[in-house]
Design a protein around this motif. Structure first.
Motif, short mmCIF file in Angstrom:
data_model
loop_
_atom_site.label_atom_id
_atom_site.label_comp_id
_atom_site.label_asym_id
_atom_site.label_seq_id
_atom_site.Cartn_x
_atom_site.Cartn_y
_atom_site.Cartn_z
N LYS A 88 35.33 -25.25 -15.98
CA LYS A 88 34.42 -24.19 -16.40
C LYS A 88 33.12 -24.38 -15.65
O LYS A 88 32.56 -25.47 -15.64
N LYS A 89 32.64 -23.33 -15.04
CA LYS A 89 31.38 -23.40 -14.31
C LYS A 89 30.26 -23.63 -15.32
O LYS A 89 30.17 -22.95 -16.34
N GLU A 90 29.42 -24.61 -15.01
CA GLU A 90 28.29 -24.90 -15.88
C GLU A 90 27.01 -24.45 -15.20
O GLU A 90 26.88 -24.52 -13.99
N ARG A 91 26.07 -24.00 -16.01
CA ARG A 91 24.77 -23.62 -15.47
C ARG A 91 23.96 -24.88 -15.21
O ARG A 91 23.94 -25.80 -16.04
N LYS A 92 23.30 -24.93 -14.06
CA LYS A 92 22.44 -26.05 -13.72
C LYS A 92 21.05 -25.49 -13.49
O LYS A 92 20.74 -24.99 -12.41
N TYR A 93 20.25 -25.55 -14.52
CA TYR A 93 18.91 -24.97 -14.46
C TYR A 93 17.97 -25.85 -13.66
O TYR A 93 18.03 -27.07 -13.74
N THR A 94 17.09 -25.22 -12.92
CA THR A 94 15.95 -25.88 -12.32
C THR A 94 14.78 -25.60 -13.24
O THR A 94 14.37 -24.45 -13.40
N MET A 95 14.30 -26.63 -13.90
CA MET A 95 13.22 -26.44 -14.87
C MET A 95 11.89 -26.32 -14.13
O MET A 95 11.63 -27.07 -13.19
N LEU A 96 11.10 -25.38 -14.55
CA LEU A 96 9.83 -25.08 -13.89
C LEU A 96 8.68 -25.75 -14.63
O LEU A 96 8.70 -25.88 -15.85
N GLY A 97 7.65 -26.13 -13.87
CA GLY A 97 6.46 -26.73 -14.46
C GLY A 97 5.55 -25.65 -15.05
O GLY A 97 5.82 -24.46 -14.95
#
Length: 98
Positions: A88-97
């Motif tokens: 299952k494709k998982e979301r990989k978030y780039t967290m923003l400052g």
């Protein structure tokens, strides 16, 4: 070499075995592969273009043994998609400052 079948031409609900793949190939759709597949319980194989999900699976796991997928139907847009058991494709978030 015969013609390459589109994923959308596969039968909804059917399960296919990926026997091999050629690529990666760069296309206007990104990285793609040509897959040698056969329907389960059939000796007849043919080539198809991979979908984004199949391409991502192959690029990530670089499978060395055969694997299967079932063709599902997205009811929102009426388009077929591959269901790979256990993937299952998982979301990989780039967290923003701040």
């Amino acid at each position: 070499m015969g013609s390459v079948v589109k994923f959308s031409d596969l039968k909804i609900g059917s399960t296919y075995c990926v026997q091999g793949y050629d690529g990666p190939n760069n296309s206007k759709y990104g990285i793609t592969y040509i897959l040698k597949i056969s329907e389960i319980n059939s000796d007849i194989s043919f080539d198809i273009w991979s979908t984004n999900k199949l391409s991502e699976y192959i690029t990530t796991f670089k499978p060395t043994t055969k694997f299967t997928f079932t063709v599902g139907l997205n009811e929102r847009n009426n388009k077929p998609y591959p269901v790979i058991e256990g993937y299952k494709k998982e979301r990989k978030y780039t967290m923003l400052g701040e």
